[in-house]
Design a protein around this motif. Sequence first.
Motif, PDB file in Angstrom:
ATOM      1  N   ALA A   1      34.806  49.004  44.717  1.00 54.73           N
ATOM      2  CA  ALA A   1      34.094  47.784  45.158  1.00 54.73           C
ATOM      3  C   ALA A   1      34.455  46.492  44.159  1.00 54.73           C
ATOM      4  O   ALA A   1      34.172  45.596  44.737  1.00 54.73           O
ATOM      5  N   VAL A   2      35.031  46.972  43.069  1.00 55.54           N
ATOM      6  CA  VAL A   2      35.181  45.730  42.291  1.00 55.54           C
ATOM      7  C   VAL A   2      36.453  45.258  42.630  1.00 55.54           C
ATOM      8  O   VAL A   2      37.392  45.736  42.874  1.00 55.54           O
ATOM      9  N   GLY A   3      36.583  44.104  43.271  1.00 55.53           N
ATOM     10  CA  GLY A   3      37.397  43.264  43.738  1.00 55.53           C
ATOM     11  C   GLY A   3      38.800  43.185  43.118  1.00 55.53           C
ATOM     12  O   GLY A   3      39.122  43.479  42.051  1.00 55.53           O
ATOM     13  N   ARG A   4      39.876  43.054  43.682  1.00 52.80           N
ATOM     14  CA  ARG A   4      41.150  42.791  43.388  1.00 52.80           C
ATOM     15  C   ARG A   4      41.339  41.520  42.294  1.00 52.80           C
ATOM     16  O   ARG A   4      42.232  41.501  41.428  1.00 52.80           O
ATOM     17  N   GLU A   5      40.617  40.498  42.680  1.00 53.23           N
ATOM     18  CA  GLU A   5      40.587  39.467  41.922  1.00 53.23           C
ATOM     19  C   GLU A   5      40.318  39.624  40.603  1.00 53.23           C
ATOM     20  O   GLU A   5      41.168  39.170  39.493  1.00 53.23           O
ATOM     21  N   LEU A   6      39.459  40.410  40.054  1.00 50.83           N
ATOM     22  CA  LEU A   6      39.181  40.776  38.721  1.00 50.83           C
ATOM     23  C   LEU A   6      40.027  41.511  38.173  1.00 50.83           C
ATOM     24  O   LEU A   6      40.767  41.053  36.904  1.00 50.83           O
ATOM     25  N   ARG A   7      40.629  42.436  38.891  1.00 53.39           N
ATOM     26  CA  ARG A   7      41.828  43.311  38.238  1.00 53.39           C
ATOM     27  C   ARG A   7      43.048  42.336  37.937  1.00 53.39           C
ATOM     28  O   ARG A   7      43.900  42.308  36.971  1.00 53.39           O
ATOM     29  N   GLU A   8      43.484  41.407  38.895  1.00 59.89           N
ATOM     30  CA  GLU A   8      44.603  40.576  38.997  1.00 59.89           C
ATOM     31  C   GLU A   8      44.404  39.579  37.828  1.00 59.89           C
ATOM     32  O   GLU A   8      45.315  39.139  37.069  1.00 59.89           O
ATOM     33  N   GLY A   9      43.118  38.925  37.565  1.00 58.73           N
ATOM     34  CA  GLY A   9      43.048  38.015  36.702  1.00 58.73           C
ATOM     35  C   GLY A   9      42.976  38.666  35.149  1.00 58.73           C
ATOM     36  O   GLY A   9      43.853  38.041  34.312  1.00 58.73           O
ATOM     37  N   SER A  10      42.763  39.787  35.420  1.00 61.90           N
ATOM     38  CA  SER A  10      42.915  40.247  33.675  1.00 61.90           C
ATOM     39  C   SER A  10      44.296  40.662  33.601  1.00 61.90           C
ATOM     40  O   SER A  10      44.950  40.531  32.514  1.00 61.90           O
ATOM     41  N   TYR A  11      44.991  41.249  34.706  1.00 67.99           N
ATOM     42  CA  TYR A  11      46.693  41.522  34.459  1.00 67.99           C
ATOM     43  C   TYR A  11      47.310  40.253  33.999  1.00 67.99           C
ATOM     44  O   TYR A  11      48.048  40.240  33.184  1.00 67.99           O
ATOM     45  N   ALA A  12      46.740  39.031  34.554  1.00 71.95           N
ATOM     46  CA  ALA A  12      47.412  37.829  34.545  1.00 71.95           C
ATOM     47  C   ALA A  12      47.220  37.364  32.945  1.00 71.95           C
ATOM     48  O   ALA A  12      48.050  36.715  32.468  1.00 71.95           O
ATOM     49  N   LEU A  13      46.177  37.747  32.378  1.00 70.53           N
ATOM     50  CA  LEU A  13      46.063  37.306  31.018  1.00 70.53           C
ATOM     51  C   LEU A  13      46.714  38.409  30.049  1.00 70.53           C
ATOM     52  O   LEU A  13      46.790  38.233  28.957  1.00 70.53           O
ATOM     53  N   GLY A  14      47.529  39.126  30.579  1.00 72.10           N
ATOM     54  CA  GLY A  14      48.382  39.953  29.938  1.00 72.10           C
ATOM     55  C   GLY A  14      47.675  41.352  29.377  1.00 72.10           C
ATOM     56  O   GLY A  14      48.163  41.833  28.531  1.00 72.10           O
ATOM     57  N   ALA A  15      46.556  41.793  29.813  1.00 69.59           N
ATOM     58  CA  ALA A  15      45.979  43.003  29.499  1.00 69.59           C
ATOM     59  C   ALA A  15      46.754  44.001  30.240  1.00 69.59           C
ATOM     60  O   ALA A  15      47.168  44.221  31.273  1.00 69.59           O
ATOM     61  N   THR A  16      47.127  45.124  29.490  1.00 67.95           N
ATOM     62  CA  THR A  16      47.682  46.382  30.350  1.00 67.95           C
ATOM     63  C   THR A  16      46.556  47.000  31.256  1.00 67.95           C
ATOM     64  O   THR A  16      45.407  46.649  31.169  1.00 67.95           O
ATOM     65  N   ARG A  17      47.212  48.078  32.066  1.00 67.05           N
ATOM     66  CA  ARG A  17      46.274  48.688  32.926  1.00 67.05           C
ATOM     67  C   ARG A  17      45.042  49.444  32.342  1.00 67.05           C
ATOM     68  O   ARG A  17      43.747  49.099  32.795  1.00 67.05           O
ATOM     69  N   ALA A  18      45.245  50.163  31.187  1.00 64.39           N
ATOM     70  CA  ALA A  18      44.167  50.676  30.418  1.00 64.39           C
ATOM     71  C   ALA A  18      43.036  49.807  30.162  1.00 64.39           C
ATOM     72  O   ALA A  18      41.954  49.881  30.133  1.00 64.39           O
ATOM     73  N   GLU A  19      43.681  48.626  29.349  1.00 65.35           N
ATOM     74  CA  GLU A  19      42.786  47.643  28.958  1.00 65.35           C
ATOM     75  C   GLU A  19      41.863  46.898  30.288  1.00 65.35           C
ATOM     76  O   GLU A  19      40.908  46.604  30.178  1.00 65.35           O
ATOM     77  N   THR A  20      42.686  46.549  31.284  1.00 70.07           N
ATOM     78  CA  THR A  20      42.036  46.283  32.456  1.00 70.07           C
ATOM     79  C   THR A  20      40.774  47.019  32.889  1.00 70.07           C
ATOM     80  O   THR A  20      39.639  46.647  33.146  1.00 70.07           O
ATOM     81  N   ILE A  21      41.095  48.559  33.060  1.00 64.88           N
ATOM     82  CA  ILE A  21      40.278  49.574  33.429  1.00 64.88           C
ATOM     83  C   ILE A  21      39.104  49.380  32.428  1.00 64.88           C
ATOM     84  O   ILE A  21      37.628  49.399  33.115  1.00 64.88           O
TER      85      ILE A  21
END
Lengths: 448, 416
Positions: B288-308
């Motif tokens: 339910a957590v939208g893609r926007e949040l994830r993509e925002g986090s990736y865009a800031l350079g976070a890895t997948r583990a950090e995003t999660i």
Amino acid sequence: MKAHTRKILDKSFTGMGFMSVILLTLSLVIVLGPIFVRGIQAFLFFDTVEYRRMQLDLFDRGDPEEVKAELDEVWAERRFIYDTIAAFEEQVENEEIENSWEYPEKIDSLNDSLKALFGPRPDEPEPVLPRDRYGETRWDRAQQTFKLVMYKEQWDYSDPSAMGSKVLVPRIDSFRGTTVEQIFPYMEENLEKLMLPEFTFYWQFLTDKSHDIHFFGGIGAEVLGTFYLVIGTMLFAIPIGVIAAIYLAEFAKEGKIVSLLRTAISTLAGVPSIVFGLFGLAFFINTMEVSQSKSVLAGSLTLTLLVLPTIIRAAEEAILAVPKAYKEASLSLGASKLYTILKVILPAAMPGILTGIVISMGRAAGETAPIIFTAAVSVGQPLGLFETLNQPTMALPWNIYNLVTEHEAVDQIRHVQFGMVFTLVLLVVVLNFAAIVLRARISKKLRG
Amino acid sequence: MYRPGRMLRPVHSSATFLDGNGKVAVSQTTLNAGPTPGRSAKRSIYISEGTSRWRRFVSFSIEGFLFLVTSLSLIAVFFIILFIAIDAIPFFQLEGFTEFFTSIRWYPSGSPPEFGALAIIFGSGMVTFLAAMIAVPLALLSAVSLSDILPFSVRQFAKPVIEIIAAIPSVAYGFFALVVFAPILQTSGGHLLGILVWLFGAPLALIVSFVVGDMLADRIFGDNVTQVQRTAILLLLMGIFSVGLYFLYAPISAIKISSGTNALNVSIILGIMALPTIVSVSEDALQAVGRELREGSYALGATRAETITKVVIPAARSGIIAAIILGIMRAIGETMVVWMASGNASQIPSPWYNVLEPVRTLTATIAGDMGEADHVTGSSRYHVLFAMALFLLLISFFSNLISEWAVMRSKKKWGV
């Protein structure tokens, strides 16, 4: 933190994720593996001549001529053993050998173990209990019992600090230097000739009623009882569940009352199953008196409460997933709302509703706690259709519990227990696979 | 299928298919369909007053009927609480609260009978807590990998696995615990525990040594660290860990388990049973957590583990809490497994954290003692079981409310 370290952390996180899913799968395999492997052996196994004799006597199966010929064959082989023992007994009685006073006990013990393996001799009077009438009917059991013919079990308490340990003492040692000594190698060499093992597929395990509390026969009464309970539960749960889902999806306007209804449904889903059992006892039996005491009817009503949330949720989801266009097209053609629901929405939602029904059938079949006080008995006869209104029944889940914990010879009927669990688990797994396949087809359809 | 006869029947029978002027009203129907002013506003669809009222009555009564059927579940919940309470209250009237909640002496058939349920409540709590300790980390990791990490094909395979784990009847789990698992635990329990320590410890040690090794290498050798130096430190750490694990194995595998039916056995099985609930509910929350949040986090350079761990899980927190509560509820309410494999000894293990001793739980007590208490309806012995059921029911009721509230909150937050 350096980019390098972060990358490693990320990789290890992914690795842990994979591992957790592997562990999940592994736990399923570990639980189901033994149940499947040993459960199948209730159906597919090597039987012995005693099994064929039992099937002929108790179930009227097999060719009497053939069984008789086989019995003659094995008793011709077995004769040697019994003759040798009888001759030795005579010697002991006439005190022709030294230390003859110590032999009668040993001979009795040997005779008992032989009786467990081969059954009573043809010239003996037939025992009352079926369990005493036949020797080992399964080859795997026969091999274990044969071990007890060859070795005597004794408990060793020589080490006072530890618990007593079981030791196997070869029986042949206690008959050294006598004529009986020769029967042990004879039996070891000729065990197959003495028992005539043969591969068999006993599919009637599912339909046969049990003889002598599951010593022989199958699980027909339990399967039938489970069938009654599932059908009875569905008779109540499907109409109520689907109607409730229609109301919630199509009529209800979100408000206090509807959210109260939804809370009630999720509360119902969270009630521990044993509480349902107590409620069924206190309400359906003691207060409403739908039946004198336990009955299939009371059990079905109790199970209905248990599966209702599952059906309501699945059906509501399925109804909501029907594209709006269907409904609007039907209404625009002048169909009434009810007509639209019955003729357009329900058919379109049917696979989803079926998924919920199939899953809850599995739950109703497998739940034990709610039927302990409302429907299940350990020993009984298969019921007729109308007896379900006021008679308790045997059922797979309850009788699994009962056979494992309260049967007098738990170790001797392991194959029946595993067969029962296997049947129940297979039933539930097949139902769930059906649901999975149904769902896959729906999602394919929705994707176009 | 289009069946005009049936669909339009009300219109035919209303006898107003022709309008007052005797013209066929087909074209007028369309005209009158909108909210036109005056006389026809009241009956925008072309039927008589009586029919319209009749129709309204029918549709109202249908809706009423549907509502009544739906409210059966509300009535059921109400009746469950009512009837359990009706039979539970006499116990507290007869025996009071103190003994039930403070004494550990459970001798319902003694004379005088003693109804101290503290040890039983403790047993329930102990196996539930242990089961949660086993299930929660495993389930959360699985949920995360199902929603974010695994490729689609593996997900397709893992979902049915979870469904089957959820579907296996509790009596089959109980059978496994009693007939398969308990003997193994009893005969070679120590070795099994040792293997488990390796199974979980070794990968964890591997990961820790990779990470710590990497950081150490940077700390010791500065920026121009070579691959050889990194590897050397890594190997050193892995050596230390494996020696540690090796020496840990010896004392653990020396543990003798006197009875295979104990709290540990039950907790492991309950943990497996609670897995699917936690996985599927928390996976929904993660999805339910939208893609926007994830993509925002990736865009800031976070890895997948950090995003999660830093974005997705905090965002899905309330849904995950709801999932954990539901999973724990499954473990508390489970009857057959604990009845068959917990040993059913009404005692607090000594020392209290000793998981290798048999315990007894509320659900197993209800199931086991009812058979004897049944025919003495009206005695304390009968009512005490209802008191236990009421206790369970209240726990499940409130945890359910909490989880409902948590789900609502997360839904409101993310607008799904």
